[in-house]
Design a protein around this motif. Sequence first.
Motif, mmCIF file in Angstrom:
data_model
loop_
_atom_site.group_PDB
_atom_site.id
_atom_site.type_symbol
_atom_site.label_atom_id
_atom_site.label_comp_id
_atom_site.label_asym_id
_atom_site.label_seq_id
_atom_site.Cartn_x
_atom_site.Cartn_y
_atom_site.Cartn_z
ATOM 1 N N ASN A 2 0.841 -1.192 0.000
ATOM 2 C CA ASN A 2 0.000 0.000 0.000
ATOM 3 C C ASN A 2 0.880 1.248 0.000
ATOM 4 O O ASN A 2 1.041 1.901 1.026
ATOM 5 N N ASP A 3 1.440 1.565 -1.163
ATOM 6 C CA ASP A 3 2.405 2.661 -1.222
ATOM 7 C C ASP A 3 1.797 4.014 -0.849
ATOM 8 O O ASP A 3 2.449 4.812 -0.183
ATOM 9 N N ASP A 4 0.558 4.271 -1.284
ATOM 10 C CA ASP A 4 -0.063 5.552 -0.928
ATOM 11 C C ASP A 4 -0.241 5.674 0.582
ATOM 12 O O ASP A 4 0.058 6.713 1.172
ATOM 13 N N LEU A 5 -0.724 4.630 1.206
ATOM 14 C CA LEU A 5 -0.917 4.673 2.653
ATOM 15 C C LEU A 5 0.415 4.697 3.390
ATOM 16 O O LEU A 5 0.534 5.335 4.439
ATOM 17 N N LYS A 6 1.426 4.030 2.852
ATOM 18 C CA LYS A 6 2.752 4.087 3.471
ATOM 19 C C LYS A 6 3.287 5.519 3.439
ATOM 20 O O LYS A 6 3.845 6.006 4.424
ATOM 21 N N LEU A 98 0.651 -2.581 6.678
ATOM 22 C CA LEU A 98 0.736 -1.968 5.352
ATOM 23 C C LEU A 98 1.363 -2.911 4.332
ATOM 24 O O LEU A 98 1.051 -2.840 3.143
ATOM 25 N N SER A 102 -4.385 -6.678 2.158
ATOM 26 C CA SER A 102 -4.815 -6.572 0.767
ATOM 27 C C SER A 102 -6.331 -6.414 0.793
ATOM 28 O O SER A 102 -6.947 -6.470 1.859
ATOM 29 N N LEU A 104 -8.235 -3.834 0.568
ATOM 30 C CA LEU A 104 -8.432 -2.836 1.621
ATOM 31 C C LEU A 104 -9.890 -2.465 1.865
ATOM 32 O O LEU A 104 -10.250 -2.105 2.983
ATOM 33 N N ARG A 122 -8.858 -0.796 5.269
ATOM 34 C CA ARG A 122 -8.504 0.630 5.111
ATOM 35 C C ARG A 122 -8.976 1.414 6.335
ATOM 36 O O ARG A 122 -8.259 2.244 6.867
#
Length: 164
Positions: A2-6, A98, A102, A104, A122
């Motif tokens: 989850n790059d955006d959330l990271k 994160l 999966s 989310l 999420r």
Amino acid sequence: MNDDLKGFYRLVQGSRERVFAWAEQLPPQVYTAEHPEFAYGSLRNIQAHIADCYLNWVGVSGLGMAHEQIGLASDSLYDVAAMRDRFHQVDDVLSRALDSFSALDEPLEIQWREGTLPVTRRWLLLHPITHEFHHKGQLLALGRVLGHPYPPGPDTDLLLPSEV
């Protein structure tokens, strides 16, 4: 992954660091001073509550960790250094989530009090983040009441992208 959330959580961590830097400058007795008119009573207890929320929602409900894996009573966290260690544990749990969460937005039912609560992964990630910022306002208000306001300068909201 989850790059955006990271990336978003890195902004949260940097914002949290500003509050830790302020708290480290406080006299130790101010950090643990109890004020009965504030929820959780002290700066330390507010931060401990924030950490516990992350660990319970993400660790226990999301990752299936046992309560014994996350335990530490807030009164055992005597100073900012101990609280930083507690948030390193939070960071480790968030990193694990994160990396492993999966689907989310797929519905997920978790145990909540005497029943279940319909959420998503999420939501399990974002709820404690918004909760942290809610309580950060209380933390800074308590600092003002105790005679130690957060200094002028960098805001405690999210870091700017250039600051990461």
